[in-house]
Design a protein around this motif. Structure first.
Motif, PDB file in Angstrom:
ATOM      1  N   LEU A 191       0.724  -1.060   0.103  1.00 40.64           N
ATOM      2  CA  LEU A 191       0.009  -0.112   0.090  1.00 40.64           C
ATOM      3  C   LEU A 191       0.911   1.179   0.055  1.00 40.64           C
ATOM      4  O   LEU A 191       0.514   2.119  -0.490  1.00 40.64           O
ATOM      5  CB  LEU A 191      -0.972   0.075   1.304  1.00 40.64           C
ATOM      6  CG  LEU A 191      -2.173  -0.847   1.198  1.00 40.64           C
ATOM      7  CD1 LEU A 191      -2.793  -0.541   2.229  1.00 40.64           C
ATOM      8  CD2 LEU A 191      -2.948  -1.003   0.018  1.00 40.64           C
ATOM      9  N   GLY A 192       1.949   1.456   0.684  1.00 43.60           N
ATOM     10  CA  GLY A 192       2.665   2.368   0.731  1.00 43.60           C
ATOM     11  C   GLY A 192       3.491   2.500  -0.720  1.00 43.60           C
ATOM     12  O   GLY A 192       3.559   3.644  -1.255  1.00 43.60           O
ATOM     13  N   THR A 193       3.859   1.557  -1.255  1.00 47.10           N
ATOM     14  CA  THR A 193       4.139   1.741  -2.952  1.00 47.10           C
ATOM     15  C   THR A 193       3.362   2.330  -3.674  1.00 47.10           C
ATOM     16  O   THR A 193       3.719   3.185  -4.403  1.00 47.10           O
ATOM     17  CB  THR A 193       4.962   0.290  -3.146  1.00 47.10           C
ATOM     18  OG1 THR A 193       5.848  -0.088  -2.384  1.00 47.10           O
ATOM     19  CG2 THR A 193       5.414   0.441  -4.643  1.00 47.10           C
ATOM     20  N   LEU A 194       2.220   1.838  -3.384  1.00 49.49           N
ATOM     21  CA  LEU A 194       1.041   2.396  -4.409  1.00 49.49           C
ATOM     22  C   LEU A 194       0.647   3.786  -3.962  1.00 49.49           C
ATOM     23  O   LEU A 194       0.410   4.461  -4.905  1.00 49.49           O
ATOM     24  CB  LEU A 194      -0.166   1.515  -4.225  1.00 49.49           C
ATOM     25  CG  LEU A 194      -1.517   1.916  -5.090  1.00 49.49           C
ATOM     26  CD1 LEU A 194      -1.476   1.767  -6.348  1.00 49.49           C
ATOM     27  CD2 LEU A 194      -2.647   1.077  -4.504  1.00 49.49           C
ATOM     28  N   SER A 195       0.961   4.251  -2.755  1.00 50.30           N
ATOM     29  CA  SER A 195       0.629   5.322  -2.433  1.00 50.30           C
ATOM     30  C   SER A 195       1.832   6.522  -2.956  1.00 50.30           C
ATOM     31  O   SER A 195       1.475   7.526  -3.191  1.00 50.30           O
ATOM     32  CB  SER A 195       0.517   5.431  -0.572  1.00 50.30           C
ATOM     33  OG  SER A 195      -0.400   5.005  -0.337  1.00 50.30           O
ATOM     34  N   ALA A 196       2.890   5.930  -3.075  1.00 50.90           N
ATOM     35  CA  ALA A 196       4.283   6.720  -3.897  1.00 50.90           C
ATOM     36  C   ALA A 196       3.611   7.086  -4.933  1.00 50.90           C
ATOM     37  O   ALA A 196       3.949   8.076  -5.562  1.00 50.90           O
ATOM     38  CB  ALA A 196       5.399   5.767  -3.573  1.00 50.90           C
ATOM     39  N   PHE A 197       3.084   6.096  -5.871  1.00 52.04           N
ATOM     40  CA  PHE A 197       2.712   6.199  -7.119  1.00 52.04           C
ATOM     41  C   PHE A 197       1.565   7.478  -7.259  1.00 52.04           C
ATOM     42  O   PHE A 197       1.717   8.297  -8.149  1.00 52.04           O
ATOM     43  CB  PHE A 197       2.208   4.904  -7.675  1.00 52.04           C
ATOM     44  CG  PHE A 197       1.450   5.159  -9.088  1.00 52.04           C
ATOM     45  CD1 PHE A 197       2.341   5.108 -10.289  1.00 52.04           C
ATOM     46  CD2 PHE A 197       0.239   5.138  -9.225  1.00 52.04           C
ATOM     47  CE1 PHE A 197       1.653   5.204 -11.551  1.00 52.04           C
ATOM     48  CE2 PHE A 197      -0.457   5.184 -10.465  1.00 52.04           C
ATOM     49  CZ  PHE A 197       0.274   5.246 -11.637  1.00 52.04           C
ATOM     50  N   PHE A 198       0.580   7.288  -6.367  1.00 49.26           N
ATOM     51  CA  PHE A 198      -0.380   8.125  -6.349  1.00 49.26           C
ATOM     52  C   PHE A 198       0.297   9.709  -6.079  1.00 49.26           C
ATOM     53  O   PHE A 198      -0.364  10.666  -6.529  1.00 49.26           O
ATOM     54  CB  PHE A 198      -1.595   7.820  -5.321  1.00 49.26           C
ATOM     55  CG  PHE A 198      -2.428   6.889  -5.895  1.00 49.26           C
ATOM     56  CD1 PHE A 198      -2.575   6.380  -7.085  1.00 49.26           C
ATOM     57  CD2 PHE A 198      -2.888   5.993  -4.930  1.00 49.26           C
ATOM     58  CE1 PHE A 198      -3.442   5.248  -7.460  1.00 49.26           C
ATOM     59  CE2 PHE A 198      -3.587   4.806  -5.260  1.00 49.26           C
ATOM     60  CZ  PHE A 198      -3.831   4.578  -6.713  1.00 49.26           C
ATOM     61  N   THR A 199       0.896   9.576  -5.056  1.00 52.00           N
ATOM     62  CA  THR A 199       1.974  10.952  -4.879  1.00 52.00           C
ATOM     63  C   THR A 199       2.482  11.849  -5.764  1.00 52.00           C
ATOM     64  O   THR A 199       2.345  12.755  -5.982  1.00 52.00           O
ATOM     65  CB  THR A 199       2.542  10.757  -3.494  1.00 52.00           C
ATOM     66  OG1 THR A 199       1.985  10.184  -2.380  1.00 52.00           O
ATOM     67  CG2 THR A 199       3.139  12.022  -2.833  1.00 52.00           C
ATOM     68  N   ALA A 200       3.171  10.872  -6.675  1.00 51.86           N
ATOM     69  CA  ALA A 200       4.076  11.189  -7.544  1.00 51.86           C
ATOM     70  C   ALA A 200       3.030  11.918  -8.697  1.00 51.86           C
ATOM     71  O   ALA A 200       3.242  12.973  -9.431  1.00 51.86           O
ATOM     72  CB  ALA A 200       4.963  10.244  -8.433  1.00 51.86           C
ATOM     73  N   PHE A 201       2.007  11.119  -9.037  1.00 50.15           N
ATOM     74  CA  PHE A 201       1.024  11.600  -9.983  1.00 50.15           C
ATOM     75  C   PHE A 201       0.301  12.872  -9.834  1.00 50.15           C
ATOM     76  O   PHE A 201       0.325  13.784 -10.578  1.00 50.15           O
ATOM     77  CB  PHE A 201      -0.063  10.451 -10.172  1.00 50.15           C
ATOM     78  CG  PHE A 201      -1.011  10.670 -11.325  1.00 50.15           C
ATOM     79  CD1 PHE A 201      -0.593   9.804 -12.669  1.00 50.15           C
ATOM     80  CD2 PHE A 201      -2.132  11.433 -11.359  1.00 50.15           C
ATOM     81  CE1 PHE A 201      -1.599   9.940 -13.701  1.00 50.15           C
ATOM     82  CE2 PHE A 201      -2.830  11.451 -12.366  1.00 50.15           C
ATOM     83  CZ  PHE A 201      -2.707  10.989 -13.437  1.00 50.15           C
ATOM     84  N   TYR A 202      -0.283  12.879  -8.546  1.00 45.02           N
ATOM     85  CA  TYR A 202      -1.049  14.337  -8.291  1.00 45.02           C
ATOM     86  C   TYR A 202       0.015  15.436  -7.913  1.00 45.02           C
ATOM     87  O   TYR A 202      -0.282  16.633  -8.429  1.00 45.02           O
ATOM     88  CB  TYR A 202      -1.962  14.118  -7.166  1.00 45.02           C
ATOM     89  CG  TYR A 202      -1.415  13.854  -5.762  1.00 45.02           C
ATOM     90  CD1 TYR A 202      -0.603  14.896  -5.031  1.00 45.02           C
ATOM     91  CD2 TYR A 202      -1.799  12.797  -5.087  1.00 45.02           C
ATOM     92  CE1 TYR A 202      -0.302  14.818  -4.005  1.00 45.02           C
ATOM     93  CE2 TYR A 202      -1.238  12.521  -3.767  1.00 45.02           C
ATOM     94  CZ  TYR A 202      -0.524  13.319  -3.081  1.00 45.02           C
ATOM     95  OH  TYR A 202       0.084  13.129  -1.757  1.00 45.02           O
ATOM     96  N   SER A 203       1.115  15.242  -7.575  1.00 48.84           N
ATOM     97  CA  SER A 203       2.324  16.459  -7.276  1.00 48.84           C
ATOM     98  C   SER A 203       2.572  16.876  -9.042  1.00 48.84           C
ATOM     99  O   SER A 203       2.416  18.105  -8.752  1.00 48.84           O
ATOM    100  CB  SER A 203       3.505  15.854  -6.640  1.00 48.84           C
ATOM    101  OG  SER A 203       2.962  15.448  -5.407  1.00 48.84           O
ATOM    102  N   THR A 204       2.813  16.012  -9.616  1.00 47.94           N
ATOM    103  CA  THR A 204       3.245  16.458 -11.142  1.00 47.94           C
ATOM    104  C   THR A 204       1.923  17.000 -11.776  1.00 47.94           C
ATOM    105  O   THR A 204       1.929  17.958 -12.371  1.00 47.94           O
ATOM    106  CB  THR A 204       3.667  15.283 -11.906  1.00 47.94           C
ATOM    107  OG1 THR A 204       4.531  14.376 -11.259  1.00 47.94           O
ATOM    108  CG2 THR A 204       3.942  15.619 -13.435  1.00 47.94           C
ATOM    109  N   ARG A 205       0.721  16.580 -11.557  1.00 49.31           N
ATOM    110  CA  ARG A 205      -0.509  17.179 -11.980  1.00 49.31           C
ATOM    111  C   ARG A 205      -0.588  18.789 -11.596  1.00 49.31           C
ATOM    112  O   ARG A 205      -1.126  19.452 -12.304  1.00 49.31           O
ATOM    113  CB  ARG A 205      -1.623  16.430 -11.659  1.00 49.31           C
ATOM    114  CG  ARG A 205      -3.131  17.078 -11.876  1.00 49.31           C
ATOM    115  CD  ARG A 205      -4.280  16.008 -11.517  1.00 49.31           C
ATOM    116  NE  ARG A 205      -5.542  16.502 -11.794  1.00 49.31           N
ATOM    117  CZ  ARG A 205      -6.276  17.241 -11.006  1.00 49.31           C
ATOM    118  NH1 ARG A 205      -5.726  17.134  -9.592  1.00 49.31           N
ATOM    119  NH2 ARG A 205      -7.286  17.696 -11.186  1.00 49.31           N
ATOM    120  N   LEU A 206      -0.365  18.935 -10.249  1.00 50.70           N
ATOM    121  CA  LEU A 206      -0.322  20.137  -9.492  1.00 50.70           C
ATOM    122  C   LEU A 206       0.652  21.086 -10.356  1.00 50.70           C
ATOM    123  O   LEU A 206       0.183  22.235 -10.616  1.00 50.70           O
ATOM    124  CB  LEU A 206      -0.017  20.152  -8.046  1.00 50.70           C
ATOM    125  CG  LEU A 206      -0.184  21.430  -7.363  1.00 50.70           C
ATOM    126  CD1 LEU A 206      -0.653  21.221  -5.908  1.00 50.70           C
ATOM    127  CD2 LEU A 206       0.980  22.215  -7.201  1.00 50.70           C
TER     128      LEU A 206
END
Length: 670
Positions: A422-437
């Motif tokens: 779950l932490g690895t999946l969260s890292a993927f999501f975090t990178a996605f929305y940070s780049t989106r911002l």
């Protein structure tokens, strides 16, 4: 000097609140200067403890002395405390300085600065306390300060709602904290940290029997402490207040909901590590909640359009990392990530405030775009903060978040492996929305109105200096402190943190495969490139996907925060209000209690009076007959059987006299 660290922010609050109308904007100098001086003293204490390795305890006076229970106003300065002192005072100093420019046009600036100083004071009380009761004073104080700061613009309805929501949700966690404190007091007879922690092994001898099971008391205490930490640190279930708290001014978000107050729960877990190490079941539950929180918040941040709410959900996600690290008994890594996170998350919030301030208080990312050339400094610092957040190599977040995930992969437990995935999946999501911002705000084509874009401007030095300092720390702090705080060769924490040898996870990190170590980084880079590619080259395809009904269901689910607010409002709150109305209020309060209480008593008395007044007819004969009847009844109980005859004879004589008196009265009336 030690007490001055705590007292100085209180003095800043006192003078700013009492004499702000006289000092005007001069109160900002007083409040900011007091917190900065406290920061300098904190750095001095930090260096002193590093040099001597000592633990300082300062007792001011007695507080409570009741039936053998003694509680003192006492302050503890150990390695854990000084780390928190530096983080709190440093971030608070920069936020105070930033606020002097950000809130310069607000007519209530002195009141705002006094609230910031009050929050800093209570946060210092929390982290320096030497007993649970004093800690709870700071715990409640930061909750009060949070309410005041979120509701600073009290004429806004949404600010009112957000402040009340934060207060009510945190009250749930505070109730469990009180339960844990009462249990520790009943068993240990003291609330001092050293007494409770020294008696911690003996708590395993106590248990309660419920539903046929023996439940260890230590498990109940640890669960209560963690439920309290869930409220302050916005863990899954008690997280709903954190995104709504963005209604307060941006400096409030940076100080309270990113760097300091929300980490109070993580601090509590680390402070009470001696207790949690004795409760394996609590540690498993902590890991589960922390990992679920990290994934939930990261997935929710994917589709948020409010710039501050995206960063708020990233805070909630990073808090999940800290919590499940503590659940793996890696308290040192948890505090390490806490300190790193404080710098780059404060940087992100303050930089977001700089952008919002520069574009006319617009927060919707869809109405920005093209700001890279107009706000190059703000773009640079947000880029640094975002890279640190996603764990880009050699920035602050990389050194702490990757250690957490590696420790999860190294522990031979199913729950730890669950946390790793779950932490690895969260890292993927975090990178996605940070780049989106970054893309929507700075790299996309301008989407705002012409007036806003043409008037966009960079902040002054009072806002720029805190951003510059935080960006430096976001780059360097992880590299320079990684071997100092964590690792097999580190003895930094001494007795401030307790980790049992069988629970220590960092020694196994060196034995996991390279592919496992690189997995979080691979997912981070994948999320970054995928987000950039979609928003840079696939906007038309993305538009077609959004028209798909199936996609809209997923979009609504994530953008509406997994329907947690709807569940609480429609299921929990409405049913509770309905139950309270129809059963508690109508049937019990206005029913049983009212009828047995005031209205029932009045009604019964009135009915009895209406029936009893029938005998008040004004006829003397009737009155004498009732009197005689009463005398007969009383005489029956007054005379025994032997004297009953004499009594009846006397009553007959009395009856004759009464009859004569009645006849004489009738004669006179005629």
């Amino acid at each position: 000097m030690l007490i001055s660290i705590v007292i100085l922010p209180l003095l800043g609050f006192t003078f700013s609140s009492l004499f702000g109308f006289i000092l005007g904007r001069g109160s900002t100098i007083l409040s900011t200067g007091s917190v900065m001086l406290s920061c300098l003293l904190s750095i001095n204490v930090f260096l002193t403890l590093l040099d001597s390795g000592s633990i300082f305890t300062v007792t001011l006076c007695d507080w409570i002395d009741f039936f053998g229970i003694k509680v003192y106003w006492s302050f503890l300065f150990d390695k854990l405390t000084v780390i928190m002192l530096f983080v709190v005072t440093f971030i608070s100093s920069l936020v105070h300085l930033y606020s002097t420019e950000y809130m310069a046009e607000d007519p209530h600036l002195p009141r705002f600065m006094s609230y910031l100083s009050l929050f800093t004071f209570f946060m210092l009380i929390l982290v320096t306390s030497n007993n649970f009761l004093q800690m709870f004073v700071g715990w409640e104080g930061v909750g009060l300060s949070s309410f005041l700061l979120i509701n600073f613009w009290f004429t806004r309805i949404q600010a009112n709602k957000a402040a009340m929501k934060a207060m009510i949700v945190n009250r749930v966690g505070d109730f469990f904290i009180l339960c844990a404190i009462f249990a520790l007091l009943a068993i240990c007879g003291s609330l001092e940290y050293d007494v409770v922690f020294s008696l911690a092994p003996s708590l395993a001898d106590y248990s309660v029997r419920e539903l046929g099971y023996e439940i260890p008391v230590i498990d109940l205490i640890c669960m209560a402490l963690f439920l309290g930490a869930m409220g302050k640190s916005a863990q899954l279930g008690l997280h709903t207040w954190l995104p709504d708290a963005m209604e307060g001014p941006t400096p409030v978000s940076a100080l309270i909901h990113a760097a300091t107050m929300v980490t109070a729960g993580v601090f509590l877990l680390s402070r009470c590590s001696s207790l949690f190490e004795l409760s394996p079941s609590s540690l498993i539950f902590i890991q589960f909640i922390g990992s679920c929180t990290a994934t939930f918040a990261a997935s929710t941040g994917l589709l948020q359009n409010d710039m501050k709410k995206v960063i708020a959900y990233s805070t909630c996600s990073q808090l999940g990392y800290m919590v499940f690290a503590a659940g793996m008994s890696s308290y040192d890594v948890s505090v390490f990530h806490l300190s790193n996170h404080a710098f780059f998350k404060a940087l992100l919030f303050l930089a977001a405030g700089s952008v919002i301030h520069g574009v006319g208080d617009e927060q919707d990312m869809r109405k920005m775009g093209g700001l890279k050339r107009l706000l190059p400094f703000s773009y640079s610092v947000i880029l640094i903060g975002s890279l640190a957040l996603i764990g880009f190599p050699f920035l602050a977040g990389f050194y702490s978040k990757d250690v957490i995930l590696e420790a999860a992969a190294a522990k031979p437990q199913a729950i730890s492996l669950f946390c790793f995935y779950l932490g690895t999946l969260s890292a993927f999501f975090t990178a996605f929305y940070s780049t989106r911002l970054l893309f929507l705000v700075f790299l996309a084509e301008p989407n705002g109105d012409k007036f806003t874009i043409f008037n966009a401007h960079e902040p002054s030095w009072r806002m720029g200096l805190p951003l510059f300092l935080l960006s430096i720390f976001s780059v360097t702090v992880g590299f320079f402190t990684q071997d100092f705080f964590v690792g097999l060769g580190s003895d930094f924490w001494d007795y401030a943190i307790c980790i049992y040898p069988e629970n220590y996870a960092l020694r196994d990190i060196e034995f996991i495969s390279t592919s496992t170590k690189l997995t979080p980084l691979v997912f981070t880079l994948l999320g970054t490139f995928l987000s950039y590619y979609i928003y840079a080259y696939m906007l038309d395809d993305l538009f077609e996907v959004k028209k798909n009904p199936t996609y809209r269901k997923f979009h609504n689910f994530f953008s509406r925060k997994w329907y947690f607010d709807r569940f609480y409002n429609e299921i929990v709150t409405q049913n509770t209000l309905r139950l309270s109305l129809y059963y508690l209020y109508i049937n019990i309060d206005r029913g049983i209690l009212e009828k047995l209480g005031p209205s029932g008593t009045v009604s019964a008395t009135q009915d009895f009076s209406d029936q009893f007044k029938v005998i008040q007819h004004g006829d003397v004969r009737g009155y004498l007959e009732l009197f005689l009847f009463g005398v007969v009844i009383l005489s029956f109980f007054a005379f025994n059987m032997k004297e009953l005859t004499w009594g009846l004879g006397g009553l007959l004589g009395l009856y004759a006299l009464v009859g004569i008196a009645i006849d004489f009265d009738d004669f006179l009336n005629e």
